[in-house]
Design a protein around this motif. Structure first.
Motif, PDB file in Angstrom:
ATOM      1  N   ARG A 104       0.851  -1.193   0.000  1.00 53.18           N
ATOM      2  CA  ARG A 104       0.000   0.000   0.000  1.00 53.18           C
ATOM      3  C   ARG A 104       0.887   1.242   0.000  1.00 53.18           C
ATOM      4  O   ARG A 104       2.024   1.212   0.470  1.00 53.18           O
ATOM      5  N   LEU A 105       0.345   2.349  -0.477  1.00 50.14           N
ATOM      6  CA  LEU A 105       1.123   3.575  -0.606  1.00 50.14           C
ATOM      7  C   LEU A 105       0.253   4.771  -0.228  1.00 50.14           C
ATOM      8  O   LEU A 105      -0.890   4.873  -0.680  1.00 50.14           O
ATOM      9  N   ILE A 106       0.794   5.674   0.596  1.00 46.27           N
ATOM     10  CA  ILE A 106       0.125   6.931   0.929  1.00 46.27           C
ATOM     11  C   ILE A 106       0.902   8.071   0.271  1.00 46.27           C
ATOM     12  O   ILE A 106       2.080   8.285   0.563  1.00 46.27           O
ATOM     13  N   ILE A 107       0.242   8.777  -0.638  1.00 50.81           N
ATOM     14  CA  ILE A 107       0.841   9.929  -1.311  1.00 50.81           C
ATOM     15  C   ILE A 107       0.249  11.193  -0.689  1.00 50.81           C
ATOM     16  O   ILE A 107      -0.964  11.392  -0.718  1.00 50.81           O
ATOM     17  N   THR A 108       1.102  12.034  -0.121  1.00 49.79           N
ATOM     18  CA  THR A 108       0.649  13.222   0.593  1.00 49.79           C
ATOM     19  C   THR A 108       1.034  14.491  -0.156  1.00 49.79           C
ATOM     20  O   THR A 108       2.168  14.628  -0.625  1.00 49.79           O
ATOM     21  N   VAL A 109       0.076  15.406  -0.277  1.00 50.27           N
ATOM     22  CA  VAL A 109       0.362  16.734  -0.824  1.00 50.27           C
ATOM     23  C   VAL A 109       1.064  17.526   0.266  1.00 50.27           C
ATOM     24  O   VAL A 109       0.504  17.780   1.331  1.00 50.27           O
ATOM     25  N   GLY A 110       2.302  17.897   0.003  1.00 50.26           N
ATOM     26  CA  GLY A 110       3.132  18.538   1.014  1.00 50.26           C
ATOM     27  C   GLY A 110       2.965  20.044   1.071  1.00 50.26           C
ATOM     28  O   GLY A 110       2.088  20.623   0.421  1.00 50.26           O
ATOM     29  N   GLY A 111       3.814  20.675   1.866  1.00 51.45           N
ATOM     30  CA  GLY A 111       3.760  22.117   2.043  1.00 51.45           C
ATOM     31  C   GLY A 111       5.143  22.734   1.931  1.00 51.45           C
ATOM     32  O   GLY A 111       6.139  22.134   2.353  1.00 51.45           O
ATOM     33  N   ALA A 112       5.203  23.945   1.382  1.00 58.56           N
ATOM     34  CA  ALA A 112       6.486  24.612   1.161  1.00 58.56           C
ATOM     35  C   ALA A 112       7.209  24.941   2.463  1.00 58.56           C
ATOM     36  O   ALA A 112       8.431  25.127   2.469  1.00 58.56           O
ATOM     37  N   GLY A 113       6.481  25.008   3.571  1.00 52.51           N
ATOM     38  CA  GLY A 113       7.140  25.275   4.851  1.00 52.51           C
ATOM     39  C   GLY A 113       8.167  24.237   5.225  1.00 52.51           C
ATOM     40  O   GLY A 113       9.067  24.498   6.031  1.00 52.51           O
ATOM     41  N   LEU A 118      19.135  27.551   3.814  1.00 50.05           N
ATOM     42  CA  LEU A 118      20.520  27.635   4.287  1.00 50.05           C
ATOM     43  C   LEU A 118      20.633  27.472   5.798  1.00 50.05           C
ATOM     44  O   LEU A 118      19.682  27.768   6.537  1.00 50.05           O
ATOM     45  N   HIS A 119      21.786  26.995   6.239  1.00 59.59           N
ATOM     46  CA  HIS A 119      22.141  26.907   7.661  1.00 59.59           C
ATOM     47  C   HIS A 119      21.202  25.993   8.446  1.00 59.59           C
ATOM     48  O   HIS A 119      20.907  26.236   9.623  1.00 59.59           O
ATOM     49  N   GLY A 120      20.701  24.947   7.768  1.00 61.10           N
ATOM     50  CA  GLY A 120      19.896  23.955   8.458  1.00 61.10           C
ATOM     51  C   GLY A 120      18.501  24.418   8.831  1.00 61.10           C
ATOM     52  O   GLY A 120      17.827  23.769   9.636  1.00 61.10           O
ATOM     53  N   GLN A 121      18.058  25.533   8.253  1.00 62.13           N
ATOM     54  CA  GLN A 121      16.728  26.027   8.580  1.00 62.13           C
ATOM     55  C   GLN A 121      15.690  25.508   7.591  1.00 62.13           C
ATOM     56  O   GLN A 121      16.015  24.886   6.585  1.00 62.13           O
ATOM     57  N   ARG A 122      14.410  25.787   7.892  1.00 65.59           N
ATOM     58  CA  ARG A 122      13.308  25.433   7.014  1.00 65.59           C
ATOM     59  C   ARG A 122      12.647  26.711   6.534  1.00 65.59           C
ATOM     60  O   ARG A 122      12.749  27.773   7.173  1.00 65.59           O
ATOM     61  N   PHE A 123      11.921  26.606   5.445  1.00 71.01           N
ATOM     62  CA  PHE A 123      11.324  27.811   4.872  1.00 71.01           C
ATOM     63  C   PHE A 123      10.330  28.479   5.821  1.00 71.01           C
ATOM     64  O   PHE A 123      10.163  29.702   5.801  1.00 71.01           O
ATOM     65  N   TRP A 124       9.672  27.704   6.677  1.00 72.48           N
ATOM     66  CA  TRP A 124       8.723  28.341   7.600  1.00 72.48           C
ATOM     67  C   TRP A 124       9.420  29.309   8.551  1.00 72.48           C
ATOM     68  O   TRP A 124       8.765  30.213   9.104  1.00 72.48           O
ATOM     69  N   GLN A 125      10.739  29.169   8.719  1.00 73.24           N
ATOM     70  CA  GLN A 125      11.500  30.053   9.599  1.00 73.24           C
ATOM     71  C   GLN A 125      11.926  31.346   8.904  1.00 73.24           C
ATOM     72  O   GLN A 125      12.440  32.253   9.552  1.00 73.24           O
ATOM     73  N   ASP A 126      11.720  31.416   7.589  1.00 74.01           N
ATOM     74  CA  ASP A 126      12.116  32.591   6.826  1.00 74.01           C
ATOM     75  C   ASP A 126      11.155  33.754   7.130  1.00 74.01           C
ATOM     76  O   ASP A 126       9.950  33.554   7.250  1.00 74.01           O
ATOM     77  N   PRO A 127      11.674  34.979   7.269  1.00 74.40           N
ATOM     78  CA  PRO A 127      10.808  36.137   7.564  1.00 74.40           C
ATOM     79  C   PRO A 127       9.730  36.375   6.514  1.00 74.40           C
ATOM     80  O   PRO A 127       8.705  36.999   6.813  1.00 74.40           O
ATOM     81  N   THR A 128       9.949  35.880   5.290  1.00 69.20           N
ATOM     82  CA  THR A 128       8.968  36.098   4.220  1.00 69.20           C
ATOM     83  C   THR A 128       7.830  35.080   4.249  1.00 69.20           C
ATOM     84  O   THR A 128       6.853  35.236   3.506  1.00 69.20           O
ATOM     85  N   PHE A 129       7.948  34.076   5.095  1.00 70.14           N
ATOM     86  CA  PHE A 129       6.896  33.059   5.129  1.00 70.14           C
ATOM     87  C   PHE A 129       5.616  33.676   5.677  1.00 70.14           C
ATOM     88  O   PHE A 129       5.636  34.366   6.710  1.00 70.14           O
ATOM     89  N   PRO A 130       4.457  33.440   5.009  1.00 75.55           N
ATOM     90  CA  PRO A 130       3.193  34.078   5.434  1.00 75.55           C
ATOM     91  C   PRO A 130       2.800  33.696   6.862  1.00 75.55           C
ATOM     92  O   PRO A 130       2.708  32.514   7.195  1.00 75.55           O
ATOM     93  N   LYS A 131       2.582  34.689   7.690  1.00 76.58           N
ATOM     94  CA  LYS A 131       2.262  34.436   9.096  1.00 76.58           C
ATOM     95  C   LYS A 131       0.938  33.684   9.264  1.00 76.58           C
ATOM     96  O   LYS A 131       0.784  32.876  10.163  1.00 76.58           O
ATOM     97  N   ARG A 132      -0.021  33.935   8.374  1.00 76.67           N
ATOM     98  CA  ARG A 132      -1.334  33.298   8.533  1.00 76.67           C
ATOM     99  C   ARG A 132      -1.277  31.793   8.306  1.00 76.67           C
ATOM    100  O   ARG A 132      -2.144  31.062   8.779  1.00 76.67           O
ATOM    101  N   THR A 133      -0.277  31.333   7.558  1.00 82.40           N
ATOM    102  CA  THR A 133      -0.158  29.886   7.314  1.00 82.40           C
ATOM    103  C   THR A 133       1.017  29.269   8.078  1.00 82.40           C
ATOM    104  O   THR A 133       1.400  28.135   7.812  1.00 82.40           O
ATOM    105  N   LEU A 134       1.579  30.028   9.020  1.00 84.08           N
ATOM    106  CA  LEU A 134       2.740  29.547   9.767  1.00 84.08           C
ATOM    107  C   LEU A 134       2.470  28.224  10.498  1.00 84.08           C
ATOM    108  O   LEU A 134       3.313  27.309  10.435  1.00 84.08           O
TER     109      LEU A 134
END
Length: 216
Positions: A104-113, A118-134
């Motif tokens: 069986r296989l589960i395919i998930t629609v992911g998120g850009a966060g 750089l420096h081991g961070q994720r996009f959700w930590q970027d200041p430009t990431f939308p606060k409403r979807t944080l």
């Protein structure tokens, strides 16, 4: 014949996936809905849509829905101020409903966060990431980390770029990037919902596994 259960079928991404899947006669799709009235939120397509009422918070309901499915596509978009573990909890609940994941296989629609920067961070930590979807961005990063520790044959996680556009037209094309420790370049890409749905359908027919970055 591939038997597929689509969770989140009434959302915009789910609608796009359902439209694309309807073009593949080798895929037998069941669209999960919360109640009968949700049928009106499904797209109008030539092939009849088989639906099933599914309570994603109920293991017995999930067990019944997934019992005949070879592949589960999870396009559910949890909203509002969700916890950082909410998407992991949902995946675990789906797996508990499925039971034996062999074949069986589960395919998930992911998120850009969840994208690595750089420096081991994720996009959700970027200041430009939308606060409403944080909250959802954080939850997707947690989900990706959790999935990458599971047996690789049981899951695929497809990530659209931040510019994920519901109104842009279908071009019929997409590109697939290999995940890395620095996915910053991918942040400048874009894709329409319909083109992303084409990639999801290809993941179904070819049984992709692992993490895939999808954009034009």
């Amino acid at each position: 014949m591939i038997r597929l259960l689509l969770l989140g079928a009434t959302g915009r991404t789910g609608n796009s996936i359902l439209i694309q899947l309807s073009e593949n006669e080798q895929v037998q799709v069941t669209a999960a809905i919360r109640d009968v009235s949700d049928s009106s939120r499904l797209p109008k397509i030539k092939r009849p849509i088989h639906t099933m009422i599914v309570d994603i918070d109920n293991i017995l309901s999930l067990r019944k829905a997934t019992s005949q499915a070879d592949i589960i596509v999870n396009a559910i978009r949890l909203r509002e101020n969700i916890s950082r573990s909410a998407l992991i909890t949902l995946d675990k609940r789906i797996r508990e409903g499925v039971g034996d994941m062999e074949g069986r296989l589960i395919i998930t629609v992911g998120g850009a966060g969840s994208l690595h920067t750089l420096h081991g961070q994720r996009f959700w930590q970027d200041p430009t990431f939308p606060k409403r979807t944080l909250p959802r961005g954080i939850a997707h990063a947690e989900l990706r980390d959790y999935l990458e520790k599971l047996p690789p044959a049981s899951w695929a996680y497809l990530i659209p770029p931040p510019a994920y556009n519901p109104t842009e037209p279908r071009t019929g094309y997409y590109n697939r990037w290999t995940p890395s420790n620095d996915e910053s370049e991918f942040l400048n890409r874009s894709i329409s919902y319909e083109d992303f749905a084409i990639a999801v359908c290809k993941a179904v027919s070819e049984r992709w596994t692992g993490v895939h970055l999808i954009a034009n």
